[in-house]
Motif scaffolding. Sequence first.
Motif, PDB file in Angstrom:
ATOM      1  N   LEU A 136       0.864  -1.285  -0.092  1.00 16.95           N
ATOM      2  CA  LEU A 136       0.047   0.092  -0.296  1.00 16.95           C
ATOM      3  C   LEU A 136       1.055   1.192   0.446  1.00 16.95           C
ATOM      4  O   LEU A 136       0.431   2.287  -0.794  1.00 16.95           O
ATOM      5  CB  LEU A 136      -1.063   0.203   1.624  1.00 16.95           C
ATOM      6  CG  LEU A 136      -1.992  -0.884   0.979  1.00 16.95           C
ATOM      7  CD1 LEU A 136      -3.023  -0.902   2.515  1.00 16.95           C
ATOM      8  CD2 LEU A 136      -3.235  -1.162  -0.214  1.00 16.95           C
ATOM      9  N   TYR A 137       1.984   1.090   0.471  1.00 23.53           N
ATOM     10  CA  TYR A 137       3.154   2.356   1.187  1.00 23.53           C
ATOM     11  C   TYR A 137       3.089   2.565  -0.771  1.00 23.53           C
ATOM     12  O   TYR A 137       3.471   3.930  -0.888  1.00 23.53           O
ATOM     13  CB  TYR A 137       4.003   2.229   1.622  1.00 23.53           C
ATOM     14  CG  TYR A 137       4.382   3.679   1.956  1.00 23.53           C
ATOM     15  CD1 TYR A 137       3.858   5.053   2.344  1.00 23.53           C
ATOM     16  CD2 TYR A 137       6.575   3.692   2.634  1.00 23.53           C
ATOM     17  CE1 TYR A 137       4.762   5.661   2.695  1.00 23.53           C
ATOM     18  CE2 TYR A 137       6.963   4.414   2.733  1.00 23.53           C
ATOM     19  CZ  TYR A 137       5.939   5.592   2.636  1.00 23.53           C
ATOM     20  OH  TYR A 137       6.372   6.764   3.656  1.00 23.53           O
ATOM     21  N   THR A 138       3.985   1.498  -1.014  1.00 20.06           N
ATOM     22  CA  THR A 138       4.376   1.999  -2.036  1.00 20.06           C
ATOM     23  C   THR A 138       3.370   1.903  -3.344  1.00 20.06           C
ATOM     24  O   THR A 138       3.911   3.166  -4.382  1.00 20.06           O
ATOM     25  CB  THR A 138       5.457   0.029  -3.423  1.00 20.06           C
ATOM     26  OG1 THR A 138       5.891  -0.100  -1.807  1.00 20.06           O
ATOM     27  CG2 THR A 138       5.485   0.900  -3.999  1.00 20.06           C
ATOM     28  N   ALA A 139       2.496   1.648  -4.181  1.00 18.74           N
ATOM     29  CA  ALA A 139       1.235   2.713  -4.489  1.00 18.74           C
ATOM     30  C   ALA A 139       1.093   4.107  -3.632  1.00 18.74           C
ATOM     31  O   ALA A 139       0.816   4.682  -4.966  1.00 18.74           O
ATOM     32  CB  ALA A 139      -0.269   1.412  -4.450  1.00 18.74           C
ATOM     33  N   GLU A 140       1.253   3.861  -2.588  1.00 15.90           N
ATOM     34  CA  GLU A 140       0.552   5.572  -2.332  1.00 15.90           C
ATOM     35  C   GLU A 140       2.105   6.563  -3.173  1.00 15.90           C
ATOM     36  O   GLU A 140       1.324   7.755  -2.983  1.00 15.90           O
ATOM     37  CB  GLU A 140       1.223   5.839  -0.560  1.00 15.90           C
ATOM     38  CG  GLU A 140       0.053   5.143  -0.399  1.00 15.90           C
ATOM     39  CD  GLU A 140      -1.358   6.429   0.657  1.00 15.90           C
ATOM     40  OE1 GLU A 140      -0.282   7.022   0.895  1.00 15.90           O
ATOM     41  OE2 GLU A 140      -2.207   5.371   1.203  1.00 15.90           O
ATOM     42  N   TRP A 141       3.334   6.003  -3.260  1.00 11.99           N
ATOM     43  CA  TRP A 141       4.474   6.827  -3.706  1.00 11.99           C
ATOM     44  C   TRP A 141       3.852   7.094  -5.510  1.00 11.99           C
ATOM     45  O   TRP A 141       4.555   7.930  -5.718  1.00 11.99           O
ATOM     46  CB  TRP A 141       5.722   6.400  -3.593  1.00 11.99           C
ATOM     47  CG  TRP A 141       6.069   6.673  -2.136  1.00 11.99           C
ATOM     48  CD1 TRP A 141       6.239   6.117  -0.934  1.00 11.99           C
ATOM     49  CD2 TRP A 141       6.914   8.264  -2.166  1.00 11.99           C
ATOM     50  NE1 TRP A 141       6.512   7.109  -0.097  1.00 11.99           N
ATOM     51  CE2 TRP A 141       7.006   7.950  -0.272  1.00 11.99           C
ATOM     52  CE3 TRP A 141       6.970   9.397  -2.917  1.00 11.99           C
ATOM     53  CZ2 TRP A 141       7.591   9.328   0.387  1.00 11.99           C
ATOM     54  CZ3 TRP A 141       7.622   9.600  -2.210  1.00 11.99           C
ATOM     55  CH2 TRP A 141       7.860  10.218  -0.712  1.00 11.99           C
ATOM     56  N   VAL A 142       3.427   5.689  -5.997  1.00 10.93           N
ATOM     57  CA  VAL A 142       3.002   6.382  -7.403  1.00 10.93           C
ATOM     58  C   VAL A 142       1.968   7.657  -7.241  1.00 10.93           C
ATOM     59  O   VAL A 142       1.766   8.051  -8.229  1.00 10.93           O
ATOM     60  CB  VAL A 142       2.994   5.251  -7.932  1.00 10.93           C
ATOM     61  CG1 VAL A 142       1.675   5.098  -9.143  1.00 10.93           C
ATOM     62  CG2 VAL A 142       3.457   3.799  -7.654  1.00 10.93           C
ATOM     63  N   VAL A 143       1.261   7.237  -6.424  1.00  8.25           N
ATOM     64  CA  VAL A 143      -0.146   8.112  -7.153  1.00  8.25           C
ATOM     65  C   VAL A 143      -0.088   9.433  -6.189  1.00  8.25           C
ATOM     66  O   VAL A 143      -0.482  10.466  -6.902  1.00  8.25           O
ATOM     67  CB  VAL A 143      -1.345   6.977  -6.365  1.00  8.25           C
ATOM     68  CG1 VAL A 143      -2.881   7.845  -6.020  1.00  8.25           C
ATOM     69  CG2 VAL A 143      -1.502   6.656  -6.689  1.00  8.25           C
TER      70      VAL A 143
END
Length: 187
Positions: A136-143
């Motif tokens: 989830l945190y990795t996806a946060e950095w993308v979005v």
Amino acid sequence: MIRVLHQLKTLAKKAFSNRYLLYTNVGISISLSGVGDIIEQHYEIYTNNLEFWDRQRTRQMSVSGMTVGIFCHNWYNLMDRMFPGRTLSIVLKKVLIDQTIASPIVILLFFTTLGVLRRASLTETIKEMREKFSRLYTAEWVVWPPAQLFNFYVLPTKYRVLYDNTISLGYDVYTSYVINENNNSNL
């Protein structure tokens, strides 16, 4: 028709006034978190990974949206008090602080809320956090960095949670998938 539009404009103005802004932001967060889960569940039904719509799951995702909405409402107000202005350096500072401080807090709030609602033990909740936090945190950095550049540079504070939740709708679909992935693989 014009009267209806006038009434909607009056309602929106009132909803985004300082007096009702927290309630508006929380209502938006609850609603769109639930919608994100409903979209994900219907996709899972369509792909035969889920038999039927789980209303309890949607309710839990909506309540987690409530806790996140309260946090975000206060977080954006704090950020604007601590770092007033919209220069590029201030906006970049806000984005970096948002990603490094607020994003982990939001994810932890999310897991904690779901753990409480599911009546999971502290050990089970921590285990789930360890297994799923990094995705989830990795996806946060993308979005979020590009989204927050716009949010902090262009929008007044009172519209930030609305914008955040609108962008978050797609992210909420992914979050619902990640959070419920193990439950769905048992079908």
